[in-house]
Design an enzyme around this catalytic site. Structure first.
Site, short mmCIF file in Angstrom:
data_model
loop_
_atom_site.label_atom_id
_atom_site.label_comp_id
_atom_site.label_asym_id
_atom_site.label_seq_id
_atom_site.Cartn_x
_atom_site.Cartn_y
_atom_site.Cartn_z
N SER A 201 78.64 12.52 34.86
CA SER A 201 77.17 12.52 34.78
C SER A 201 76.58 11.71 35.92
O SER A 201 77.06 10.61 36.21
CB SER A 201 76.76 11.91 33.44
OG SER A 201 75.36 11.75 33.39
N HIS A 203 73.53 10.19 36.31
CA HIS A 203 72.68 9.00 36.13
C HIS A 203 73.46 7.75 35.75
O HIS A 203 72.89 6.66 35.69
CB HIS A 203 71.55 9.28 35.14
CG HIS A 203 71.94 9.34 33.71
ND1 HIS A 203 71.69 8.32 32.82
CD2 HIS A 203 72.56 10.31 32.99
CE1 HIS A 203 72.12 8.67 31.62
NE2 HIS A 203 72.65 9.86 31.69
N CYS A 327 72.46 5.25 22.67
CA CYS A 327 72.17 6.42 21.83
C CYS A 327 72.09 6.02 20.37
O CYS A 327 71.32 6.56 19.60
CB CYS A 327 73.26 7.46 21.96
SG CYS A 327 73.49 7.98 23.63
N1 PLP Z 1 79.83 10.74 27.31
C1 PLP Z 1 79.77 9.40 27.34
C2 PLP Z 1 81.03 8.61 27.15
C3 PLP Z 1 78.54 8.76 27.51
O1 PLP Z 1 78.50 7.41 27.51
C4 PLP Z 1 77.38 9.53 27.66
C5 PLP Z 1 76.05 8.90 27.79
O2 PLP Z 1 75.87 7.73 27.52
C6 PLP Z 1 77.50 10.94 27.66
C7 PLP Z 1 78.74 11.50 27.48
C8 PLP Z 1 76.31 11.81 27.83
O3 PLP Z 1 75.91 11.83 29.18
P1 PLP Z 1 74.44 12.34 29.57
O4 PLP Z 1 73.50 11.24 29.24
O5 PLP Z 1 74.52 12.62 31.05
O6 PLP Z 1 74.22 13.57 28.79
#
Ligand code: PLP
Length: 385
Positions: A201, A203, A327
């Site tokens: 990802s 960001h 989250c």
């Molecule tokens: N996987 C992990 C381990 C993450 O920490 C996150 C986001 O915090 C994601 C997936 C999701 O990424 P995105 O925010 O780019 O959807």
């Protein structure tokens, strides 16, 4: 001049200067639709392809494939559901207990495709329990889904051991790795490792929000999970996010070469400072001398002070940290990741996550340690046992 100390880099990161410049360039000059046939579009397409090569190279995947997505979540969804759609719709899918909702929330959709889902247990340090996994693996396993680095505990997962076990006990099972918290901060040799797909990802590495990618082996089957114009080789319809893609390229190219070493020193400084000042502090995750310890995430419980109380106290000093993962922090429930590691409710309720970036300075850490110490001494006296 920044007036705050940002220690929540696992939630998101500040766009770096080269990223801001790449975004400006993309918005002023490379905003054309890369699928069109006139010259500026073809130039934009060339820039997109250059980023594809840059990202593949950074992951040790030069001769593999990459599809751009809107984020890490979409890359994980595509990897898991898109691959399972191409298989015979039977068998077991093993998902690590510490997975982010980008993976774990796919469970019902996986079951609707005809598979059964089982959990790979976590040990007290947040790493997958290999003894249990060995017992779970056999020829009925279709897919294993495991992250590279856990976003709360900072535990680096034993990917090599898992691949070796898969080769021995479940050779037809594919492995997807969520690399969102690992890419560029913990080394990955995608092709050599022998996994089938890897999500990342933008960001989380100082690029824009709204851009992610899925790397996969050329012989690995994935079907699209959306419908539309068939961009990205039919795997991800929708006009390419050229601004996001070029921001990702700049972020990868300019990620500091010694960023991981620097963050590991700062993490050591932070933990040494906190544990000296507060002997009651508990480390949630691998010990700092363990090979499973990542450089950028430190999770600590400062019982009896609840994480939210400490978080707000630190915010008053201009220090931004997180309670569990960003989250989960609105949901007011005990983090499933910390529960899966066997933490008591109180220890999980008092867990603070500090996540660093290559920009985190020694002074930032010294100031943070001092403010944590002062708040702890005051707040613990007001906390009922
Ligand atoms: N996987 C992990 C381990 C993450 O920490 C996150 C986001 O915090 C994601 C997936 C999701 O990424 P995105 O925010 O780019 O959807």
């Amino acid at each position: 001049m920044q007036t705050f100390i940002y220690l929540d880099n696992s939630a998101t990161t500040q766009p770096s200067e080269p990223v801001i410049q790449a975004v400006e360039h993309a918005m002023r000059e490379s905003w054309f639709n890369p699928s069109a046939l006139y010259k500026p579009s073809m130039e934009t397409q060339k820039e997109v392809e250059a980023v594809r090569r840059t990202v593949l190279h950074a992951a040790g995947a030069d001769n593999d494939s990459l599809v751009f997505t809107s984020c890490g979540t979409e890359a994980d969804n595509l990897a898991v559901l898109g691959h399972l759609k191409t298989r015979r719709s039977s068998g077991r899918v093993l998902i690590f207990a510490g997975e982010h909702p980008a993976v774990s929330a796919c469970t019902q959709a996986i079951e609707r495709l005809g598979y059964t889902v089982e959990t790979i247990a976590a040990g007290p340090d947040g790493c997958a329990d290999l003894e249990q996994l060995e017992k779970q693996l056999d020829s009925t396993v279709a897919m294993i889904v495991i992250m590279q680095v856990n976003n709360e505990s900072g535990a680096i997962q034993p990917l090599q051991e898992i691949c070796a076990m898969r080769d021995r006990l479940a050779p037809s099972a594919t492995i997807h790795v969520d690399g969102v918290q690992g890419f560029l901060r913990v080394p990955i040799q995608f092709h050599r490792l022998g996994i089938q797909s890897y999500a990342l990802s933008g960001h989380k590495i100082h690029a824009l929000k709204g851009i992610g990618a899925l790397i996969f082996r050329k012989d690995h089957k994935i079907a699209s999970i959306g419908y539309g114009g068939g961009q990205e080789n039919g795997l991800r319809s929708g006009t390419e996010n050229t601004v996001g893609i070029l921001s990702l390229g700049a972020a990868v190219e300019h990620y500091p070469a010694h960023g991981a070493e620097w963050m590991m020193e700062r993490k050591r400084q932070l933990w040494t400072g906190i544990s000296n000042a507060i002997p009651e502090a508990k480390l949630n995750g691998p010990q700092l001398d363990s090979p499973a310890c990542c450089p950028h995430i430190l999770n600590v419980s400062l019982m009896p002070v609840r994480s939210q109380t400490m978080l707000f106290a630190l915010e008053g000093d201009g220090i931004f940290v997180s309670a569990g993962s960003a989250c989960a922090s609105h949901k007011q429930k005990i983090s499933p990741v910390l529960s899966s590691m066997g933490l008591s409710t109180q220890q999980a309720d008092c867990a603070l996550r500090f996540s660093l970036s290559p920009q985190t300075s020694e002074e930032d850490i010294d100031f943070t340690i001092e403010r944590v110490r002062v708040h702890y001494q005051m707040l613990k006296a007001y906390t009922r046992r």
